[in-house]
Each structure stands twice: as structure tokens, then as C-alpha cells.
Design a protein around this motif. Structure first.
Motif, short mmCIF file in Angstrom:
data_model
loop_
_atom_site.label_atom_id
_atom_site.label_comp_id
_atom_site.label_asym_id
_atom_site.label_seq_id
_atom_site.Cartn_x
_atom_site.Cartn_y
_atom_site.Cartn_z
N TYR A 1 0.82 -1.22 0.00
CA TYR A 1 0.00 0.00 0.00
C TYR A 1 0.86 1.26 0.00
CZ TYR A 1 -4.40 -2.47 0.59
OH TYR A 1 -5.52 -3.27 0.38
N ALA A 2 2.02 1.19 0.59
CA ALA A 2 2.91 2.36 0.54
C ALA A 2 3.37 2.61 -0.89
CB ALA A 2 4.10 2.13 1.47
N ALA A 3 3.72 1.55 -1.61
CA ALA A 3 4.15 1.72 -3.00
C ALA A 3 3.00 2.21 -3.88
CB ALA A 3 4.68 0.39 -3.52
N SER A 4 1.80 1.69 -3.66
CA SER A 4 0.64 2.14 -4.45
C SER A 4 0.34 3.60 -4.19
CB SER A 4 -0.58 1.28 -4.12
OG SER A 4 -0.33 -0.07 -4.42
N SER A 5 0.50 4.03 -2.96
CA SER A 5 0.21 5.44 -2.63
C SER A 5 1.22 6.37 -3.27
CB SER A 5 0.23 5.63 -1.11
OG SER A 5 0.00 6.97 -0.76
N LEU A 6 2.46 5.93 -3.40
CA LEU A 6 3.46 6.78 -4.03
C LEU A 6 3.21 6.83 -5.56
CD1 LEU A 6 6.67 5.66 -2.09
CD2 LEU A 6 5.45 7.84 -1.89
N GLN A 7 2.74 5.75 -6.14
CA GLN A 7 2.49 5.74 -7.57
C GLN A 7 1.18 6.44 -7.91
OE1 GLN A 7 2.65 1.65 -8.78
NE2 GLN A 7 4.88 1.46 -8.39
N LEU A 8 0.19 6.25 -7.04
CA LEU A 8 -1.13 6.86 -7.27
C LEU A 8 -1.50 7.68 -6.05
CD1 LEU A 8 -2.92 3.71 -8.71
CD2 LEU A 8 -2.00 5.64 -10.01
N PRO A 9 -1.08 8.92 -5.97
CA PRO A 9 -1.36 9.74 -4.76
C PRO A 9 -2.84 9.93 -4.48
CG PRO A 9 0.34 10.75 -6.13
CD PRO A 9 -0.23 9.63 -6.94
N ASP A 10 -3.68 9.82 -5.52
CA ASP A 10 -5.11 10.02 -5.32
C ASP A 10 -5.83 8.73 -4.88
OD1 ASP A 10 -4.73 12.62 -6.11
OD2 ASP A 10 -5.27 12.19 -8.22
N LEU A 11 -5.08 7.66 -4.60
CA LEU A 11 -5.72 6.39 -4.24
C LEU A 11 -6.43 6.50 -2.90
CD1 LEU A 11 -6.15 3.44 -5.04
CD2 LEU A 11 -4.01 2.89 -3.86
N PHE A 12 -5.79 7.17 -1.94
CA PHE A 12 -6.38 7.42 -0.61
C PHE A 12 -6.21 8.90 -0.29
CE2 PHE A 12 -4.78 3.01 -0.43
CZ PHE A 12 -5.96 2.34 -0.21
N GLU A 13 -7.19 9.46 0.35
CA GLU A 13 -7.12 10.88 0.71
C GLU A 13 -5.97 11.16 1.68
OE1 GLU A 13 -10.84 12.42 2.05
OE2 GLU A 13 -11.93 11.79 0.26
N LEU A 14 -5.67 10.18 2.53
CA LEU A 14 -4.56 10.38 3.48
C LEU A 14 -3.21 10.40 2.75
CD1 LEU A 14 -5.67 8.06 6.45
CD2 LEU A 14 -5.64 10.57 6.42
N GLY A 15 -3.18 9.93 1.48
CA GLY A 15 -1.91 9.86 0.76
C GLY A 15 -1.83 10.85 -0.38
N ASN A 16 -2.58 11.98 -0.33
CA ASN A 16 -2.52 12.96 -1.41
C ASN A 16 -1.11 13.53 -1.55
OD1 ASN A 16 -5.17 12.71 -2.14
ND2 ASN A 16 -5.88 14.28 -0.69
N ASP A 17 -0.42 13.76 -0.50
CA ASP A 17 0.96 14.29 -0.53
C ASP A 17 1.92 13.22 -0.03
OD1 ASP A 17 -0.05 14.25 2.01
OD2 ASP A 17 0.84 16.15 2.63
N SER A 18 1.74 12.00 -0.55
CA SER A 18 2.56 10.89 -0.10
C SER A 18 4.06 11.10 -0.35
CB SER A 18 2.09 9.58 -0.75
OG SER A 18 2.15 9.70 -2.16
N CYS A 19 4.38 11.75 -1.48
CA CYS A 19 5.80 11.99 -1.76
C CYS A 19 6.41 12.93 -0.72
CB CYS A 19 5.95 12.55 -3.19
SG CYS A 19 5.47 11.39 -4.49
N LEU A 20 5.64 13.97 -0.37
CA LEU A 20 6.13 14.89 0.66
C LEU A 20 6.25 14.19 2.02
CD1 LEU A 20 6.95 17.77 1.40
CD2 LEU A 20 4.53 18.31 1.74
N GLN A 21 5.29 13.33 2.28
CA GLN A 21 5.33 12.59 3.55
C GLN A 21 6.56 11.68 3.61
OE1 GLN A 21 1.68 10.47 4.23
NE2 GLN A 21 0.38 12.25 3.72
N LEU A 22 6.87 11.05 2.49
CA LEU A 22 8.05 10.20 2.45
C LEU A 22 9.32 11.00 2.67
CD1 LEU A 22 9.24 7.39 1.94
CD2 LEU A 22 9.26 7.95 -0.52
N ALA A 23 9.36 12.19 2.13
CA ALA A 23 10.55 13.05 2.33
C ALA A 23 10.71 13.43 3.80
CB ALA A 23 10.45 14.27 1.45
N LYS A 24 9.59 13.65 4.52
CA LYS A 24 9.66 14.04 5.92
C LYS A 24 10.05 12.83 6.80
CE LYS A 24 6.34 17.82 5.72
NZ LYS A 24 5.01 18.32 6.22
#
Length: 293
Positions: A269-292
Motif C-alpha cells: 500500500y505504501a508503493a501504491s500510494s506513491l504511484q497513485l497519490p489520489d488512491l487514498f485521501e490520506l496519501g494525497n501528498d505521499s511523496c512529501l510525507q516520504l521526504a519528511k
């Protein structure tokens, strides 16, 4: 008056009566002169006389003491010879004296101390014996296994599910599942299984960022990537602890299977969220979250 002297007086004068008296006076005077002219008494003689006089005094005193002792013995013997007088009323008076002593002892006895009684209790209350502990009924092995799985899901995924108040805890997010198969014992006698992990993760990741369900105490880390990373870490720690147990009850293998499935699903699910940020509302800024992270 004739010139003849009386016969007695004549005999005295003729017999030298007057001369005799003179002779007596002379002898007494001479004896006194002799005593005065005699040699003085020596110290030894004086001491001997004193000792003799002292011995005489001691003898006299001892004789008087013996006489007194004999008199005392006579008095004692007289007293012993007299019969003892017995009062005929003495035996009758003894019970009365004994009764007096008993009364006196009772009067001197300390008064009993009244112990305070607890309020709102009857006087005739009886002390109840401690109730015997009821023997514990043998636990259901399936119920024990279901309980272990639920606690494992709470520690790793930090979520709860079920309709009972005891199914909730402030530290976890409570999920409202569409299907009760996860906690229905009729549908799932063994409790949570590997196929339920996907349903639990999807329900948790599908929550809106402003949902009240996410308010826990203590609060969980915000964002989807941070949550999934925490689940992966906690699953690894639980798996390690189960493998190190020496005396288990046989459920460790099934619990380790759940933990391995959680680790796989979390990474997916972490990989899917990074590939598709719109998959879950909590993962809209998944790339930024990964950077933090």
C-alpha cells in the motif's frame, strides 16, 4: 551516902578496866600507823584485784541471766500447758468471710470495655466465612486464540473493531466495518485470519484526514506513509518476540503468519500510494510525507 563503891564499879576499877580501855585505844592507833606506814601496793597486785573483782561481776551477771531464762521457760511451759480456746462460732463465720472476699474481688475487677460497633449494622450480625473461590472453568482454546489475535492487531495496526464497548480503546482508531466477519465468531471461529488484513488496512487508510475517528490518546502520527512505516516496524518487533519464545502454546506460528502478511500489505500500500497519490485521501501528498520520514 556511904564511902563504899558499888560492887560492879569496884571490880572494874580493881580489874584494870580503865587501863584496858587505854590499851585498846593504843592498839587501834598503832594499827592505823602500821597501815599508813605499810609498803604501797604494786601494779600487778592492783591489776589482779581488778581482774578478780571483774570476774566476780561477770559471774554474778551470768547467774542472774540463768535465773531469768529458767523463769521464762517456766512461763512458756505454763502457757503451753493451757488448752487453746476454740470459738464455737468461728466455723460459722468463715463462709461469710469468704463471701466478702469474693465480692471484694469482683468490685476490684476492671470494667469491660465496650468495643465500638460499625454503624448501620444490626446487633445480631454474624461474621461470614470467606466465600470459597469457584474453580475456574477450562478456557476455550479458540476463544483464547481469538483474543490473542485481537490484541496483536491493536498493537501493530493500532485499530479496533466490534460492537461491544469493551472492543474500544482510546489509543486505537475504531473501524466501522461493512462486514462483521472479522469479529463474528459464527463466521470466523478462529478470529482474524490472513484474508482479513486487507479489509482492516483499507478501512484504516480510507478515513478522511479530518475524521473524528483519528483522534486518539496519545495521538498517532499524521499521514499515511508515517502510519504504514510504523506498522511495518511494530510487526517486525512482534515477530521477533514470538520467535524467541521457548514455552509457547502452539499459536505462535499462526500469529507469525499474520505478522508476515501485515508487513507485505504495508509495503504494497505504501508503493501504491506513491504511484497513485489520489488512491487514498490520506496519501494525497505521499511523496512529501516520504521526504519528511
Amino acid at each position: 551516902m556511904s564511902g563504899f563503891l558499888p560492887e560492879g564499879l569496884a571490880n572494874w576499877a580493881l580489874g584494870g578496866g580503865g587501863q584496858g580501855d587505854n590499851n585498846d585505844d593504843q592498839q587501834a592507833a598503832s594499827s592505823e600507823n602500821n597501815e599508813t606506814q605499810a609498803a604501797p601496793i604494786s601494779e600487778q597486785d592492783m591489776r589482779a584485784k581488778r581482774m578478780a573483782r571483774l570476774a566476780a561481776l561477770e559471774k554474778k551477771s551470768s547467774d542472774s541471766g540463768e535465773n531469768n531464762g529458767s523463769n521464762d521457760m517456766e512461763v512458756d511451759s505454763n502457757d503451753a500447758a493451757e488448752p487453746m480456746q476454740v470459738d464455737p462460732d468461728e466455723g460459722k463465720k468463715q463462709p461469710a468471710a469468704a463471701a466478702t472476699k469474693v465480692v471484694t474481688a469482683k468490685e476490684q475487677a476492671p470494667a469491660p470495655v465496650d468495643t465500638p460497633k460499625p454503624k448501620n449494622l444490626p446487633d445480631s450480625i454474624m461474621v461470614e466465612e470467606p466465600a470459597q473461590k469457584k474453580p475456574k472453568s477450562p478456557s476455550d482454546p479458540l476463544a483464547k486464540l481469538r483474543r490473542k489475535k485481537i490484541l496483536l492487531i491493536r498493537r501493530v495496526l493500532q485499530v479496533t473493531f466490534g460492537n461491544e464497548p469493551s472492543d474500544r480503546t482510546p489509543a486505537c482508531v475504531h473501524l466501522e466495518l461493512d462486514d462483521d466477519e472479522v469479529y463474528n465468531t459464527n463466521k470466523s471461529p478462529n478470529g482474524v485470519n490472513i484474508g482479513h488484513i486487507t479489509d482492516l488496512l483499507v478501512s484504516r487508510l480510507s478515513l478522511h484526514p479530518s475524521s473524528r475517528s483519528l483522534e486518539t490518546m496519545p495521538p498517532q502520527k499524521p499521514g499515511m506513509i508515517a502510519y504504514l512505516a510504523g506498522c511495518h516496524k511494530r510487526a517486525g518487533e512482534e515477530w521477533k518476540d514470538l520467535k524467541q519464545k521457548k514455552n509457547g502454546d502452539g499459536s505462535e506460528d499462526e500469529l507469525c503468519g499474520l505478522l508476515e502478511e501485515i508487513r507485505k500489505q504495508v509495503v504494497s500500500y505504501a508503493a501504491s500510494s506513491l504511484q497513485l497519490p489520489d488512491l487514498f485521501e490520506l496519501g494525497n501528498d505521499s511523496c512529501l510525507q516520504l521526504a519528511k520520514c
